[in-house]
Write a protein that holds these residues in place. Structure first.
Motif, mmCIF file in Angstrom:
data_model
loop_
_atom_site.group_PDB
_atom_site.id
_atom_site.type_symbol
_atom_site.label_atom_id
_atom_site.label_comp_id
_atom_site.label_asym_id
_atom_site.label_seq_id
_atom_site.Cartn_x
_atom_site.Cartn_y
_atom_site.Cartn_z
ATOM 1 N N ASP A 1 -2.179 3.113 8.337
ATOM 2 C CA ASP A 1 -3.602 3.454 7.133
ATOM 3 C C ASP A 1 -3.563 4.799 7.684
ATOM 4 O O ASP A 1 -4.665 5.061 6.293
ATOM 5 N N ASN A 2 -4.274 5.239 8.580
ATOM 6 C CA ASN A 2 -4.681 6.637 8.820
ATOM 7 C C ASN A 2 -4.258 7.464 7.329
ATOM 8 O O ASN A 2 -4.772 8.211 7.278
ATOM 9 N N SER A 3 -2.953 7.721 8.286
ATOM 10 C CA SER A 3 -1.760 8.632 7.076
ATOM 11 C C SER A 3 -1.732 8.413 5.633
ATOM 12 O O SER A 3 -2.108 9.286 5.234
ATOM 13 N N ILE A 4 -1.848 6.948 4.885
ATOM 14 C CA ILE A 4 -2.520 6.622 4.047
ATOM 15 C C ILE A 4 -4.050 7.728 3.859
ATOM 16 O O ILE A 4 -3.986 8.495 2.413
ATOM 17 N N TYR A 5 -4.339 7.925 4.178
ATOM 18 C CA TYR A 5 -5.886 8.435 3.932
ATOM 19 C C TYR A 5 -5.340 9.425 4.074
ATOM 20 O O TYR A 5 -5.838 10.669 2.825
ATOM 21 N N TRP A 6 -4.857 10.498 5.296
ATOM 22 C CA TRP A 6 -4.752 11.788 5.118
ATOM 23 C C TRP A 6 -3.740 12.070 4.264
ATOM 24 O O TRP A 6 -4.005 13.506 3.896
ATOM 25 N N LYS B 1 -3.384 11.404 0.914
ATOM 26 C CA LYS B 1 -4.498 11.233 0.049
ATOM 27 C C LYS B 1 -4.875 12.350 -0.175
ATOM 28 O O LYS B 1 -4.742 13.190 -1.117
ATOM 29 N N ARG B 2 -5.814 12.618 0.836
ATOM 30 C CA ARG B 2 -6.624 14.389 1.173
ATOM 31 C C ARG B 2 -5.688 15.312 0.466
ATOM 32 O O ARG B 2 -6.274 16.163 -0.301
ATOM 33 N N ARG C 1 0.028 -1.294 -0.188
ATOM 34 C CA ARG C 1 -0.314 0.214 0.122
ATOM 35 C C ARG C 1 1.178 1.630 0.283
ATOM 36 O O ARG C 1 0.251 1.948 -0.736
ATOM 37 N N HIS D 1 0.221 3.969 -3.037
ATOM 38 C CA HIS D 1 0.553 5.467 -3.207
ATOM 39 C C HIS D 1 2.159 6.348 -3.231
ATOM 40 O O HIS D 1 1.358 7.449 -3.075
#
Length: 115
Positions: free
Chosen positions: A56-61, A63-64, A19, A23
């Protein structure tokens, strides 16, 4: 059980390696340079799960933040920084930080379950 914190972090990174690569996130693995004792009494499974959740949270933020930067025609390099510190009271501190958007919730909301 007494566990090696470096090995737990490395295992967590191995589990999310695909992942992170997909990313295009650069991970600064400063924890590997820590030369002090990294043995700690903990549940390996619980700590690894918590680390994976934070990543996982870091990947999401990240991306934002990338999407926000793209709208503003700004370049943005996604990064996660991981390090270990000894707080001199006998505890190890594990720092996992990213250069994403940060929290945009009020402090009173951040500590509530499922927020």
């Amino acid at each position: 059980e007494v566990e090696d914190l470096k090995k737990i972090v490395s295992g967590a990174l191995f589990n999310v390696e695909y992942r992170i690569d997909a990313h295009k996130i650069h991970v600064e693995e400063e924890y590997r340079k820590y030369r002090g004792n990294v043995k700690t009494k903990c549940s390996r499974r619980m700590i690894m799960g918590a680390i994976i959740n934070v990543i996982d949270n870091s990947i999401y933020w990240l991306k934002r933040k990338q999407l926000q930067s793209k709208k503003l025609n700004q370049s943005f390099d996604k990064k996660i920084y991981i390090n270990i510190f000894n707080d001199r009271r006998g505890y190890l501190d594990l720092l996992i930080a990213d250069n994403g958007t940060g929290f945009d919730l009020p402090i009173s909301q951040i500590t509530k379950p499922f927020i």
